[in-house]
Design a protein around this motif. Structure first.
Motif, PDB file in Angstrom:
ATOM      1  N   VAL A 108       0.835  -1.202   0.000  1.00  0.00           N
ATOM      2  CA  VAL A 108       0.000   0.000   0.000  1.00  0.00           C
ATOM      3  C   VAL A 108       0.871   1.254   0.000  1.00  0.00           C
ATOM      4  N   GLY A 109       2.032   1.207   0.628  1.00  0.00           N
ATOM      5  CA  GLY A 109       2.953   2.352   0.606  1.00  0.00           C
ATOM      6  C   GLY A 109       3.480   2.613  -0.789  1.00  0.00           C
ATOM      7  N   LEU A 110       3.789   1.552  -1.511  1.00  0.00           N
ATOM      8  CA  LEU A 110       4.236   1.712  -2.900  1.00  0.00           C
ATOM      9  C   LEU A 110       3.111   2.269  -3.775  1.00  0.00           C
ATOM     10  N   LEU A 111       1.914   1.763  -3.554  1.00  0.00           N
ATOM     11  CA  LEU A 111       0.752   2.266  -4.299  1.00  0.00           C
ATOM     12  C   LEU A 111       0.541   3.750  -4.013  1.00  0.00           C
ATOM     13  N   ALA A 112       0.560   4.113  -2.735  1.00  0.00           N
ATOM     14  CA  ALA A 112       0.382   5.517  -2.366  1.00  0.00           C
ATOM     15  C   ALA A 112       1.489   6.378  -2.968  1.00  0.00           C
ATOM     16  N   GLY A 113       2.710   5.879  -2.948  1.00  0.00           N
ATOM     17  CA  GLY A 113       3.822   6.627  -3.541  1.00  0.00           C
ATOM     18  C   GLY A 113       3.611   6.864  -5.031  1.00  0.00           C
TER      19      GLY A 113
END
Length: 141
Positions: free
Chosen positions: A3-8
């Motif tokens: 989810v952090g990669l997606l948000a980034g």
């Protein structure tokens, strides 16, 4: 933390691509988007699907193990929200951008609508990332 990669990725679109898209004439935007959307989709769709699966699995696991983790549930709900907006708003708009039938006025209006919903996706992605990090932090001894 998919989810952090997606948000980034969504933040990158928000701060780099969206201002660029708005700065060029609508016809140029449509040409650029048609040429580059498949590459963006190739990265973002698996990230979104993977993040949704991982966050929901984490929330279900926490519930099954009686961990009582509101952070895990928040992460899952926010990630599912990102996917829901993507599927119901962003992707249909993306297909219209590349469909070849939009006028310049329609393109500008649709890009404005797309941007408003993208702002929500970014907020949901940041919330999901913070909640997932909190849930992981609470699992450690």
């Amino acid at each position: 933390m998919l989810v952090g990669l997606l948000a980034g990725g969504m933040v990158l679109i928000e701060v780099v691509l969206l201002p660029f898209w708005r700065s060029v004439p609508p016809a140029e935007f449509r040409r650029w988007f048609t040429a580059n959307a498949p590459r963006i989709r190739t990265l973002m769709v698996p990230l979104g699907a993977g993040a949704a699966i991982a966050s929901v699995a984490s929330a279900v696991t926490d519930a099954f193990l009686a961990r009582r983790s509101p952070a895990s549930l928040t992460a899952a709900a926010a990630t599912v929200g990102v996917v829901a907006v993507t599927v119901t708003v962003s992707e249909p708009a993306n297909h219209r951008f590349t469909g070849g039938s939009l006028t310049d006025t329609e393109t500008t209006e649709l890009l404005g609508r797309w941007a408003r919903w993208h702002h929500l996706r970014v907020v949901l992605g940041v919330v999901a990332t913070a909640a997932a990090a909190s849930a992981i932090g609470r699992r450690r001894p």
